[in-house]
Design a protein around this motif. Structure first.
Motif, PDB file in Angstrom:
ATOM      1  N   VAL A 157      36.199  43.388  41.961  1.00 31.09           N
ATOM      2  CA  VAL A 157      37.441  42.893  41.348  1.00 31.09           C
ATOM      3  C   VAL A 157      37.234  41.481  40.807  1.00 31.09           C
ATOM      4  CG1 VAL A 157      39.799  42.167  41.868  1.00 31.09           C
ATOM      5  CG2 VAL A 157      38.982  44.367  42.677  1.00 31.09           C
TER       6      VAL A 157
ATOM      7  N   ALA B 127      37.472  40.148  36.874  1.00 32.88           N
ATOM      8  CA  ALA B 127      38.324  39.020  36.474  1.00 32.88           C
ATOM      9  C   ALA B 127      37.515  37.990  35.697  1.00 32.88           C
ATOM     10  CB  ALA B 127      38.949  38.385  37.712  1.00 32.88           C
TER      11      ALA B 127
ATOM     12  N   ALA C 167      44.654  37.002  35.646  1.00 34.55           N
ATOM     13  CA  ALA C 167      43.359  37.476  36.153  1.00 34.55           C
ATOM     14  C   ALA C 167      42.995  36.768  37.451  1.00 34.55           C
ATOM     15  CB  ALA C 167      42.269  37.254  35.107  1.00 34.55           C
TER      16      ALA C 167
ATOM     17  N   THR D 129      44.555  38.244  40.569  1.00 31.71           N
ATOM     18  CA  THR D 129      44.161  39.613  40.907  1.00 31.71           C
ATOM     19  C   THR D 129      44.145  39.790  42.420  1.00 31.71           C
ATOM     20  OG1 THR D 129      42.782  39.841  38.936  1.00 31.71           O
ATOM     21  CG2 THR D 129      42.295  41.301  40.771  1.00 31.71           C
TER      22      THR D 129
ATOM     23  N   SER E 133      45.084  38.673  47.873  1.00 36.73           N
ATOM     24  CA  SER E 133      44.687  37.887  46.708  1.00 36.73           C
ATOM     25  C   SER E 133      43.212  37.506  46.845  1.00 36.73           C
ATOM     26  CB  SER E 133      45.558  36.631  46.608  1.00 36.73           C
ATOM     27  OG  SER E 133      45.255  35.897  45.455  1.00 36.73           O
TER      28      SER E 133
END
Length: 335
Positions: A79, A83, A127, A130, A136
């Protein structure tokens, strides 16, 4: 010459009953082993020494825990990487547009390029907010909330800090101060923890460091360049085309530097992802070897067990037949 005495009918019947009981017990044991795949007596299988099997089970349980942590770490890293790619794409596109517009030094082009870059501020902040599984990823240890505030909050704080600037030098000094450690970005925009996430144990003496946050200076450079374009779009140093062109060029240069920083962040994160992959491979190999060893100790051979089960069934059927025949004997039949 004496005749050898044999068993009487009753004695034979008792003997058959005992054999019947033994075969039934053997049948039950084999059926249970066939269904479970494990030997019915582990103590007998390991010769009374449980140390090896206990060590194997403990290691397998530890590896399962490491696998869970590793899967979560890999998801976090993936992830984060996505981002960074998103932010890098926004920054790269904006940098070239800003630099080209600054060379033209035309008020309309300056305003358009600045507004276009400023529009990317909120997507970049999104972003950085995210999350995965409700956590988080760029907020450090404070995973329960967003990492950064929205674009309106950032621009309001930066505009207030640069309100008194009347030239490029003064404005840039105010922007630098606001984005530097301890400045307005940290106090009003960053909402996470100053303490990054602790390394995650993914193997024996192997840990994945995912301590990346929205406070990282490489990210701040991109935010600074985009936010500077936002100030220009909002009318900073209005009426002075040369000064605004200068600001636009500086914004493009800051974004170019930020692109280099983002590349470094992606490389560092890529190293962590590679480490996670290597740890997973090593753990999988160890787990496979341990399961094979455990199987040799406590698991049955399904083919051998099935064959033995068939033999016992046939023996039991034979005993049943012989018992029934003995019970049907009578003097009349004998005569």
């Amino acid at each position: 010459m004496l005749k050898q005495l044999g068993f009487g009918d009753l004695a034979r019947l008792h003997s058959m009953n005992r054999s019947n009981h033994d075969m039934k017990s053997e049948l039950a044991r084999l059926t249970q082993e066939m269904s479970s795949g494990r030997k019915s007596s582990i103590a007998e299988a390991v010769g009374g020494d449980f140390a090896p099997i206990t060590s194997i089970e403990m290691t397998l349980a530890r590896n399962a825990a490491f696998q869970t942590a590793s899967t979560e770490a890999a998801s976090f890293a993936s992830v984060m990487q996505h981002a960074y790619q998103t932010i890098s794409a926004f920054g790269s596109d904006s940098a070239s547009n800003l630099l080209n517009a600054s060379q033209a030094a035309q008020p309309e082009l300056i305003g358009t390029a600045a507004a276009d870059a400023a529009a990317k501020l909120q997507p970049i902040l999104s972003a950085l907010n995210t999350e995965i599984g409700g956590r988080s990823v760029f907020a450090g240890q404070d995973v329960s909330g967003p990492a950064v505030a929205d674009a309106a909050t950032l621009m309001a704080g930066l505009s207030a800090a640069t309100a008194g600037a009347t030239d490029v030098t003064t404005l840039m000094a105010a922007v630098d101060t606001w984005f530097d450690p301890g400045g307005g970005f940290e106090t009003t925009v960053y909402l996470g923890s100053a303490t990054p996430l602790a390394p995650v144990d993914i193997g024996q003496e192997v840990s994945a460091d995912l301590g990346f946050t929205a406070l990282d200076p490489e990210l701040r450079a991109t935010l600074k360049g985009i936010a500077l374009a936002g100030l220009i779009a909002d009318g900073a140093l209005a009426g002075d085309t040369d000064a605004r062109a200068d600001l636009l060029q500086r914004a493009g240069e800051i974004l170019t530097e930020g692109e280099s920083g983002l590349t470094q962040l992606q490389a560092r994160l890529g190293t962590v992802e590679e480490l996670i992959g290597e740890a997973d491979a090593a753990r999988a190999a160890e787990t496979s070897a341990l399961k094979m060893t455990r199987a040799e100790l406590v698991e049955v051979d399904p083919y051998e067990t099935a064959s033995r089960l068939q033999q016992v069934q046939m023996q039991l059927e034979t005993i049943y037949a012989m018992t029934a025949r003995m019970q049907s004997l009578s003097l009349v039949n004998y005569l």
